[in-house]
Design a protein around this motif. Structure first.
Motif, PDB file in Angstrom:
ATOM      1  N   GLY A  37       6.166  -6.601   5.057  1.00  0.00           N
ATOM      2  CA  GLY A  37       5.627  -7.570   4.117  1.00  0.00           C
ATOM      3  C   GLY A  37       6.270  -8.927   4.298  1.00  0.00           C
ATOM      4  O   GLY A  37       7.265  -9.083   5.030  1.00  0.00           O
ATOM      5  N   TRP A  63       2.105  -6.445   3.687  1.00  0.00           N
ATOM      6  CA  TRP A  63       1.870  -6.941   2.334  1.00  0.00           C
ATOM      7  C   TRP A  63       2.214  -8.421   2.231  1.00  0.00           C
ATOM      8  O   TRP A  63       3.066  -8.925   2.963  1.00  0.00           O
ATOM      9  CB  TRP A  63       2.763  -6.204   1.326  1.00  0.00           C
ATOM     10  CG  TRP A  63       2.460  -4.755   1.091  1.00  0.00           C
ATOM     11  CD1 TRP A  63       1.251  -4.201   0.817  1.00  0.00           C
ATOM     12  CD2 TRP A  63       3.408  -3.676   1.075  1.00  0.00           C
ATOM     13  NE1 TRP A  63       1.374  -2.849   0.629  1.00  0.00           N
ATOM     14  CE2 TRP A  63       2.686  -2.499   0.786  1.00  0.00           C
ATOM     15  CE3 TRP A  63       4.780  -3.603   1.270  1.00  0.00           C
ATOM     16  CZ2 TRP A  63       3.305  -1.255   0.689  1.00  0.00           C
ATOM     17  CZ3 TRP A  63       5.412  -2.377   1.180  1.00  0.00           C
ATOM     18  CH2 TRP A  63       4.672  -1.210   0.892  1.00  0.00           C
ATOM     19  N   ARG A 112      -3.288  -5.345  -0.241  1.00  0.00           N
ATOM     20  CA  ARG A 112      -2.382  -6.116   0.619  1.00  0.00           C
ATOM     21  C   ARG A 112      -1.445  -6.999  -0.193  1.00  0.00           C
ATOM     22  O   ARG A 112      -0.559  -7.653   0.385  1.00  0.00           O
ATOM     23  CB  ARG A 112      -3.197  -7.019   1.559  1.00  0.00           C
ATOM     24  CG  ARG A 112      -4.107  -6.322   2.547  1.00  0.00           C
ATOM     25  CD  ARG A 112      -3.412  -5.832   3.785  1.00  0.00           C
ATOM     26  NE  ARG A 112      -2.586  -6.797   4.470  1.00  0.00           N
ATOM     27  CZ  ARG A 112      -3.041  -7.686   5.356  1.00  0.00           C
ATOM     28  NH1 ARG A 112      -4.331  -7.755   5.643  1.00  0.00           N
ATOM     29  NH2 ARG A 112      -2.207  -8.503   5.974  1.00  0.00           N
TER      30      ARG A 112
END
Length: 425
Positions: A53, A107, A139
């Motif tokens: 992420g 993410w 997401r």
């Protein structure tokens, strides 16, 4: 600018500008006298050894291209009663730049003011931006910022609705300010971000270093993934590994940057860190084994003499004569203590007077203790506990235990060792 970039620019919100530097497209927007844009700090999974992420972070410059702290930007917005508008502007900016970042499965962590979740207009604006950019809610990790909320029930209901749409929820800055255990029950986040201050304390205080793995374990028991943020040094990175954190974020692993992280560098960094952690863990185990060796020999001899019929008060002297040996005691087959603790040194007895109500353990039931259960389940061999807090003096200790036959009865001989100077990292 390519045709695709032109199309993207045309679809961006009104007022957004685009620049291309070193082949990297980047959006910015004017807010008063300030130019705002995004950078992204990678968030790594220690197990996967890659970025999973990116946290969108605001960057601001004034008319003279001087950097302005994001805290000052939001502080001024709060003074003017404009914080939700600036919050929404930052979210939109991060989404635009995330779309062109090139991240295909990672993410995006978005900091959100609680009011942006509970206000229908602002929450609708976020959903509209995602739809326009074709970014699915799965997401997006919404980081609920650390601050008091006037209506926690309303915030919790809003968080639940966002989760039902597919968003993940992170509780930011846990351990600082208003983010505490109560917030976990109220908001039920998927991810808990431990505040940098907790890691800093743990790096400099042995008691906090002991607490951190337990805190991570507690959050795991509650069904939460754990992200440790603010990891800046090798020592702190080793602590994150040692306490079994799921994710890490900080300058040691990757600084905020307009572009995506280099995956080869990430694998090398985390791989080398893991190797060093393994080497240090093995060295620590060897030190502990060497440290325990004289206690084990004396304790095994004490158990042999006890089984041969000698009284407890006599068989323990060699064990208790060792520097950090604390006490010996004997349990029956049901975990009840037969007789008092056997303590050798006068200084030990004097220290225990602070805990005088606990000094007489005759008849106490230690059935719940691992040292008793392990000994009963596997008799005739010495067991060693992990360090834990002794109820006798509220100090870290390790207990040796062995189940043996004394006459016709099964008994468990136990010996405590002070472990206050154990090296943890």
């Amino acid at each position: 600018m390519t045709i695709a970039q032109q199309d993207r620019t045309a679809s961006a919100p009104h007022g957004f500008d685009v620049e291309v530097a070193s082949g990297l497209q980047r959006y910015s927007v004017q807010h008063g006298e300030l130019t705002l844009t995004s950078v992204f700090q990678p968030i790594f999974s220690l197990s996967h050894m890659r970025a999973v992420g990116y946290e969108g972070l605001l960057r601001a410059h004034d008319a003279l291209d001087r950097a302005v702290s994001p805290l000052d930007v939001f502080g001024e917005a709060a003074r003017l009663g404009d914080v939700l508008q600036v919050d929404r502007l930052a979210q939109t900016l991060h989404l635009e730049n995330f779309k062109v970042l090139g991240a295909e499965r990672e993410w995006l962590f978005l900091n959100v003011h609680p009011g942006a979740l509970t206000d229908p207009y602002h929450s609708a604006a976020l959903l509209a931006s995602l739809k326009r950019l074709d970014v699915p809610p799965r997401r997006i990790v919404l980081e609920v910022l650390e601050q008091s909320a006037e209506d926690l029930e309303r915030l919790a209901d809003a968080v639940r609705q966002f989760r039902e749409r597919g968003f993940l929820i992170a509780l930011d800055d846990f351990g600082a300010g208003h983010s505490n255990v109560e917030r976990i029950w109220q908001l039920n986040p998927d991810i808990v971000k431990l505040d940098r201050i907790m890691l800093s304390h743990a790096a400099h205080r042995a008691d906090m270093a002991t607490i951190l793995p337990g805190l991570v374990a507690l959050l795991h028991e509650a069904g939460k993934l754990v992200l440790i943020e603010g990891v800046e040094t090798e020592h702190e990175a080793q602590m994150a590994l040692a306490c079994n954190a799921d994710f890490v974020q900080g300058f040691f692993f990757g600084r905020p940057n307009p572009g995506a992280v280099d995956p080869v560098h990430a694998v090398a960094c985390i791989g080398e860190l893991t190797e060093r952690y393994r080497d240090q863990a093995e060295a620590r185990e060897r030190r502990n084994a060497s440290r325990l060796a004289p206690y084990l020999r004396a304790f095994e001899r004490a158990a042999e003499r006890l089984a041969a019929g000698e009284p407890l008060e006599e068989v323990c002297w060699n064990f208790l004569a060792l520097d950090h040996a604390a006490r010996c005691f004997l349990l029956d087959a049901k975990g009840r203590q037969a007789g008092r603790n056997v303590v050798l040194r006068a200084d030990r007895a004097a220290h225990e007077t602070r805990f005088l109500p606990l000094a007489d353990a005759q008849g106490a039931n230690w059935l719940r203790r691992p040292y008793f259960r392990d000994a009963i389940n596997a008799p005739e061999r010495v067991h060693v506990t992990r360090p834990y807090l002794s109820i006798n003096e509220a100090l870290p200790c390790v207990t040796l235990s062995v189940a043996t036959r004394v006459g016709e009865q099964t008994c468990v001989l136990c010996g405590d060792i002070d472990w206050v100077d154990e090296e943890r990292f």
